[in-house]
Design a protein around this motif. Structure first.
Motif, PDB file in Angstrom:
ATOM      1  N   ALA A   1      38.564  29.458 -60.182  1.00 51.55           N
ATOM      2  CA  ALA A   1      37.598  30.584 -60.650  1.00 51.55           C
ATOM      3  C   ALA A   1      36.537  30.819 -59.283  1.00 51.55           C
ATOM      4  N   ALA A   2      36.297  29.529 -58.835  1.00 46.39           N
ATOM      5  CA  ALA A   2      35.648  29.794 -57.354  1.00 46.39           C
ATOM      6  C   ALA A   2      36.269  30.351 -56.251  1.00 46.39           C
ATOM      7  N   GLU A   3      37.567  29.945 -56.118  1.00 45.57           N
ATOM      8  CA  GLU A   3      38.352  30.660 -55.219  1.00 45.57           C
ATOM      9  C   GLU A   3      38.401  32.108 -55.267  1.00 45.57           C
TER      10      GLU A   3
ATOM     11  N   ALA B   1      38.395  32.407 -70.327  1.00 44.46           N
ATOM     12  CA  ALA B   1      37.890  33.698 -69.508  1.00 44.46           C
ATOM     13  C   ALA B   1      36.590  33.686 -69.190  1.00 44.46           C
ATOM     14  N   ARG B   2      35.702  33.498 -70.217  1.00 45.56           N
ATOM     15  CA  ARG B   2      34.485  33.467 -69.878  1.00 45.56           C
ATOM     16  C   ARG B   2      34.047  32.573 -69.001  1.00 45.56           C
TER      17      ARG B   2
ATOM     18  N   ASP C   1      31.922  33.186 -65.590  1.00 48.01           N
ATOM     19  CA  ASP C   1      30.621  32.697 -65.297  1.00 48.01           C
ATOM     20  C   ASP C   1      30.772  32.029 -63.895  1.00 48.01           C
ATOM     21  N   ILE C   2      31.707  31.433 -63.551  1.00 48.97           N
ATOM     22  CA  ILE C   2      31.810  30.852 -62.222  1.00 48.97           C
ATOM     23  C   ILE C   2      31.876  31.783 -61.201  1.00 48.97           C
ATOM     24  N   LEU C   3      32.701  32.889 -61.533  1.00 50.03           N
ATOM     25  CA  LEU C   3      33.075  34.092 -60.448  1.00 50.03           C
ATOM     26  C   LEU C   3      31.547  34.403 -59.937  1.00 50.03           C
ATOM     27  N   ARG C   4      30.747  34.836 -61.269  1.00 49.57           N
ATOM     28  CA  ARG C   4      29.499  35.662 -60.950  1.00 49.57           C
ATOM     29  C   ARG C   4      28.503  34.661 -60.480  1.00 49.57           C
TER      30      ARG C   4
END
Length: 198
Positions: free
Chosen positions: A42-44, A69-70, A74-77
């Motif tokens: 997710a961070a990638e 997915a959530r 959350d990690i992406l944002r």
């Protein structure tokens, strides 16, 4: 199927890995959380989005309501420095449901349901697992989401949803779409009828 013409670029992110992904188990409608690798993926994806689109803060963000997915969203944002929770959740973006097959591996299913597994291999797009749904049914569920998009959008969802989108925009045929590998930690960028991994 008449291809859907998207007026804006769409960036698809598949949720990060879960333990069930690693074990090869069908998740479908089961709410399985990310594992450590999934959180890294997710961070990638956030890093890839930042590199692709400097104006990432102005994009629309929509997510499947499923936990994996959530958590990915959350990690992406978080890694993009965007406000937590300020995205839309759409139940139509839930994963393809495998019904009675959820929790089993394909090896399990081929042993216990040999004839049904064979039927699915012959037509993955239209086959409906016991108590589940086909890719064709999933595409019908997802199509209105795409038709409602107002601007460039990031969707965090699932492998099945990404396959449905590829078929809906005409990037590949429905038959091929059901067999496309959908990567975790990468971005699937859809523009018109073209799709590219970044």
């Amino acid at each position: 199927m008449i291809p859907l013409s998207l007026p804006h670029r769409l960036i698809l992110v598949r949720h990060g890995e879960t333990d069930w992904n690693r074990e090869g188990r069908l998740q479908g409608g089961q709410d399985i959380p990310l594992n450590a690798l999934g959180r890294e993926q997710a961070a990638e994806a956030a890093g890839r989005l930042k590199a692709l689109e400097p104006g990432f803060a102005t994009l629309d963000y929509i997510c499947s309501p499923m936990e994996r997915a959530r958590e990915t969203m959350d990690i992406l944002r978080r890694d993009l420095g965007l406000p937590a929770g300020e995205y839309r959740v759409d139940p139509r973006l839930k994963e393809l449901t495998f019904g009675a097959w959820e929790g089993f591996t394909w090896r399990d299913i081929r042993k216990a349901e040999r004839e049904q597994a064979h039927l699915r291999e012959r037509d993955k797009w239209s086959f409906v697992p016991p108590g589940g749904e086909s890719y064709r049914m999933l595409a019908e569920r997802v199509r209105p989401v795409l038709e409602e998009l107002q601007r460039e959008t990031v969707i965090v969802s699932h492998g099945g949803v990404a396959r449905a989108v590829l078929a809906l925009v005409g990037a590949v045929s429905p038959l091929k779409a059901s067999m496309v590998e959908i990567w975790q930690g990468k971005l699937l960028v859809v523009e018109g009828s073209k799709a590219e991994w970044l």
